[in-house]
Design an enzyme around this catalytic site. Structure first.
Site, PDB file in Angstrom:
ATOM      1  N   ARG A 106       0.872  -1.195   0.000  1.00 22.92           N
ATOM      2  CA  ARG A 106       0.000   0.000   0.000  1.00 22.92           C
ATOM      3  C   ARG A 106       0.894   1.225   0.000  1.00 22.92           C
ATOM      4  O   ARG A 106       1.793   1.330   0.845  1.00 22.92           O
ATOM      5  CB  ARG A 106      -0.906   0.031   1.231  1.00 22.92           C
ATOM      6  CG  ARG A 106      -1.508   1.429   1.446  1.00 22.92           C
ATOM      7  CD  ARG A 106      -2.549   1.515   2.518  1.00 22.92           C
ATOM      8  NE  ARG A 106      -3.780   0.869   2.086  1.00 22.92           N
ATOM      9  CZ  ARG A 106      -4.962   1.061   2.678  1.00 22.92           C
ATOM     10  NH1 ARG A 106      -5.071   1.877   3.709  1.00 22.92           N
ATOM     11  NH2 ARG A 106      -6.036   0.436   2.237  1.00 22.92           N
ATOM     12  N   HIS A 133      -7.554   0.771  -6.203  1.00 22.02           N
ATOM     13  CA  HIS A 133      -7.751   0.007  -4.957  1.00 22.02           C
ATOM     14  C   HIS A 133      -8.459  -1.310  -5.324  1.00 22.02           C
ATOM     15  O   HIS A 133      -9.636  -1.507  -4.999  1.00 22.02           O
ATOM     16  CB  HIS A 133      -8.585   0.842  -3.976  1.00 22.02           C
ATOM     17  CG  HIS A 133      -8.529   0.361  -2.563  1.00 22.02           C
ATOM     18  ND1 HIS A 133      -7.739  -0.691  -2.142  1.00 22.02           N
ATOM     19  CD2 HIS A 133      -9.188   0.801  -1.444  1.00 22.02           C
ATOM     20  CE1 HIS A 133      -7.909  -0.868  -0.835  1.00 22.02           C
ATOM     21  NE2 HIS A 133      -8.777   0.020  -0.399  1.00 22.02           N
ATOM     22  N   GLN A 136     -10.378  -3.742  -2.812  1.00 25.05           N
ATOM     23  CA  GLN A 136     -11.642  -3.156  -2.364  1.00 25.05           C
ATOM     24  C   GLN A 136     -12.764  -3.503  -3.350  1.00 25.05           C
ATOM     25  O   GLN A 136     -13.911  -3.754  -2.949  1.00 25.05           O
ATOM     26  CB  GLN A 136     -11.488  -1.636  -2.233  1.00 25.05           C
ATOM     27  CG  GLN A 136     -12.731  -0.903  -1.798  1.00 25.05           C
ATOM     28  CD  GLN A 136     -13.053  -1.070  -0.318  1.00 25.05           C
ATOM     29  OE1 GLN A 136     -12.193  -0.907   0.521  1.00 25.05           O
ATOM     30  NE2 GLN A 136     -14.291  -1.401  -0.004  1.00 25.05           N
ATOM     31  N   ASP A 229     -16.822   8.106  -0.966  1.00 18.04           N
ATOM     32  CA  ASP A 229     -15.524   7.924  -0.300  1.00 18.04           C
ATOM     33  C   ASP A 229     -15.159   9.282   0.300  1.00 18.04           C
ATOM     34  O   ASP A 229     -15.794  10.300  -0.028  1.00 18.04           O
ATOM     35  CB  ASP A 229     -14.495   7.504  -1.378  1.00 18.04           C
ATOM     36  CG  ASP A 229     -13.083   7.342  -0.847  1.00 18.04           C
ATOM     37  OD1 ASP A 229     -12.906   7.159   0.377  1.00 18.04           O
ATOM     38  OD2 ASP A 229     -12.133   7.402  -1.662  1.00 18.04           O
ATOM     39  N   CYS A 270     -16.123   2.686   1.096  1.00 18.22           N
ATOM     40  CA  CYS A 270     -14.971   1.826   1.396  1.00 18.22           C
ATOM     41  C   CYS A 270     -14.518   1.966   2.845  1.00 18.22           C
ATOM     42  O   CYS A 270     -13.896   1.055   3.386  1.00 18.22           O
ATOM     43  CB  CYS A 270     -13.828   2.143   0.433  1.00 18.22           C
ATOM     44  SG  CYS A 270     -13.385   3.892   0.412  1.00 18.22           S
ATOM     45  N   ARG A 315     -13.965  -7.541   2.821  1.00 17.45           N
ATOM     46  CA  ARG A 315     -12.559  -7.296   2.475  1.00 17.45           C
ATOM     47  C   ARG A 315     -11.724  -8.532   2.813  1.00 17.45           C
ATOM     48  O   ARG A 315     -10.832  -8.924   2.069  1.00 17.45           O
ATOM     49  CB  ARG A 315     -12.001  -6.086   3.255  1.00 17.45           C
ATOM     50  CG  ARG A 315     -12.633  -4.727   2.959  1.00 17.45           C
ATOM     51  CD  ARG A 315     -12.453  -4.278   1.536  1.00 17.45           C
ATOM     52  NE  ARG A 315     -11.074  -4.370   1.097  1.00 17.45           N
ATOM     53  CZ  ARG A 315     -10.074  -3.531   1.462  1.00 17.45           C
ATOM     54  NH1 ARG A 315     -10.333  -2.496   2.234  1.00 17.45           N
ATOM     55  NH2 ARG A 315      -8.848  -3.703   1.008  1.00 17.45           N
TER      56      ARG A 315
HETATM   57  N1  NVA Z   1      -9.556   7.448  -1.341  1.00 21.46           N
HETATM   58  C1  NVA Z   1      -9.210   6.948  -0.030  1.00 21.46           C
HETATM   59  C2  NVA Z   1      -9.547   5.493   0.091  1.00 21.46           C
HETATM   60  C3  NVA Z   1      -9.300   4.900   1.451  1.00 21.46           C
HETATM   61  C4  NVA Z   1      -9.637   3.431   1.532  1.00 21.46           C
HETATM   62  C5  NVA Z   1      -7.734   7.196   0.220  1.00 21.46           C
HETATM   63  O1  NVA Z   1      -6.929   6.957  -0.682  1.00 21.46           O
HETATM   64  O2  NVA Z   1      -7.400   7.653   1.321  1.00 21.46           O
HETATM   65  N1   CP Z   2     -11.159   0.598   2.821  1.00 23.42           N
HETATM   66  C1   CP Z   2      -9.881   0.530   3.215  1.00 23.42           C
HETATM   67  O1   CP Z   2      -8.957   0.280   2.442  1.00 23.42           O
HETATM   68  O2   CP Z   2      -9.693   0.719   4.565  1.00 23.42           O
HETATM   69  P1   CP Z   2      -8.290   0.862   5.300  1.00 23.42           P
HETATM   70  O3   CP Z   2      -7.662   2.145   4.857  1.00 23.42           O
HETATM   71  O4   CP Z   2      -8.641   0.846   6.769  1.00 23.42           O
HETATM   72  O5   CP Z   2      -7.429  -0.318   4.921  1.00 23.42           O
END
Ligand code: NVA
Ligand code: CP
Length: 328
Positions: A106, A133, A136, A229, A270, A315
């Protein structure tokens, strides 16, 4: 279906049949887990979990899934390793590839996870980048299929920042799986034209449609799924908050939006979500910009139409399927 040895970096790399196979496999694992049937078939294998951004769901999903499969995990947090500071991605990939059977990553640019996969020699799984993502998506599609019984023909409307990881990935998933995707947002936040064109090609094969609109009434009318989101994603600078609140406030998911979509509609997110002020960032920004809820109202978030916690649980089951299907 044989996905062994494949990395999972974006759904663009997978056929609709392969995506459905992963969702089916996740449903099987979910059933086994619920019935208490052991499935620790990958004993003796180990995976590395690299997180350059924070996480609750993705990290826990990889850890629980791996442990259920009998595997070991090593978590590398955003500050505790040499990655990107003293050691390049290519070197890190070749080191971890000698010790682990798979690597989750990540972080920031998609190019980094692509580089990791190029050099690792073992499957690499994208646990979120700025652009995509994909794990997800499998959870979202499983949740939608569990609720409606099918995916083809489902109308999904995404409200908010549609040019980032979630908007991009949902558009790809819908286009591949024959669903009707609408980005309902300010035109400044429409997905980029090149990706829309690519998705239009997938849509020709699947019967999907892609709509971009600034109009909330038509954009959410009769939608089966209303999705949003956060408006400011991880890693974005503090300065963007003011503009996001100004441009995206008309696209908040409210009771009126859900009523316009209709009784059959469900709400997905998400997570994490700013639906109240019970978080440090939510409270700080709420005081600064005078709001009590941001991308979704607390009323919608807590309503019967909201399936966000089923989605969060999924998930884990879907990530388990990705690990099990792709390990060599
Ligand atoms: N768009 C958000 C998704 C988090 C799961 C981010 O990148 O922070
Ligand atoms: N939806 C998601 O990816 O959550 P986290 O950032 O907690 O992993």
């Amino acid at each position: 279906m044989d996905l062994r040895g494949r990395s999972f970096l974006t759904l663009k790399d997978f056929t609709p049949q392969e995506i459905v196979y992963l969702i089916d496999l996740a449903a099987e694992y979910k059933d086994k887990k619920k019935k208490g049937i052991p499935h620790d078939t990958l004993r003796g294998k180990n995976i590395a979990l690299i997180f350059e951004k924070t996480s609750t769901r993705t990290r826990c999903s990889f850890e629980v899934a791996a442990h259920d499969l009998g595997m070991g995990t090593t978590y590398l947090d955003p500050s505790g390793s040499q990655i990107g500071k003293k050691e390049s991605i290519a070197d890190t990939a070749r080191v971890l590839g000698r010790m682990f059977e798979g690597i989750e990553y990540r972080g920031f640019e998609q190019a980094i996870v692509e580089e990791l996969a190029k050099y690792a020699g073992v499957p690499v799984w994208n646990g979120l980048t700025n652009e995509y993502h994909p794990t997800q998506m499998l959870a979202d599609m499983l949740t939608i299929r569990e609720h409606f019984g099918h995916l083809e023909g489902i109308k999904l409307t995404y409200m908010g920042d549609a040019r980032y990881n979630m908007g991009n990935s949902l558009m790809i998933a819908c286009a591949k799986l024959g669903m009707h995707f609408t980005a309902c947002t300010s035109k400044d936040y429409f997905p980029n034209a090149a990706l829309v064109a690519e998705c239009e090609e997938y849509a020709k094969q699947s019967g999907a449609t892609i709509t971009l609109t600034e109009d909330v009434d038509t954009g959410t009318k009769n939608a089966d799924v209303i999705y949003t989101d956060v408006w400011v994603s991880m890693g974005e600078p503090e300065e963007v908050w003011a503009e996001r609140i100004e441009k995206l406030s008309p696209y908040k998911v409210t009771k009126a939006v859900m009523e316009n979509a209709g009784k059959q509609s469900i709400f997905l997110h998400c997570l994490p979500a700013f639906h109240d002020l019970k978080t440090k960032i939510g409270k700080e920004q709420g005081e600064k910009y005078h709001f009590t809820e941001l991308e979704v109202t607390d009323e919608v978030f807590e309503s019967n139409q909201s399936l966000v916690f089923d989605e969060a649980e999924n998930r884990m089951h879907t990530i388990k399927a990705v690990i099990a299907a792709t390990l060599k």
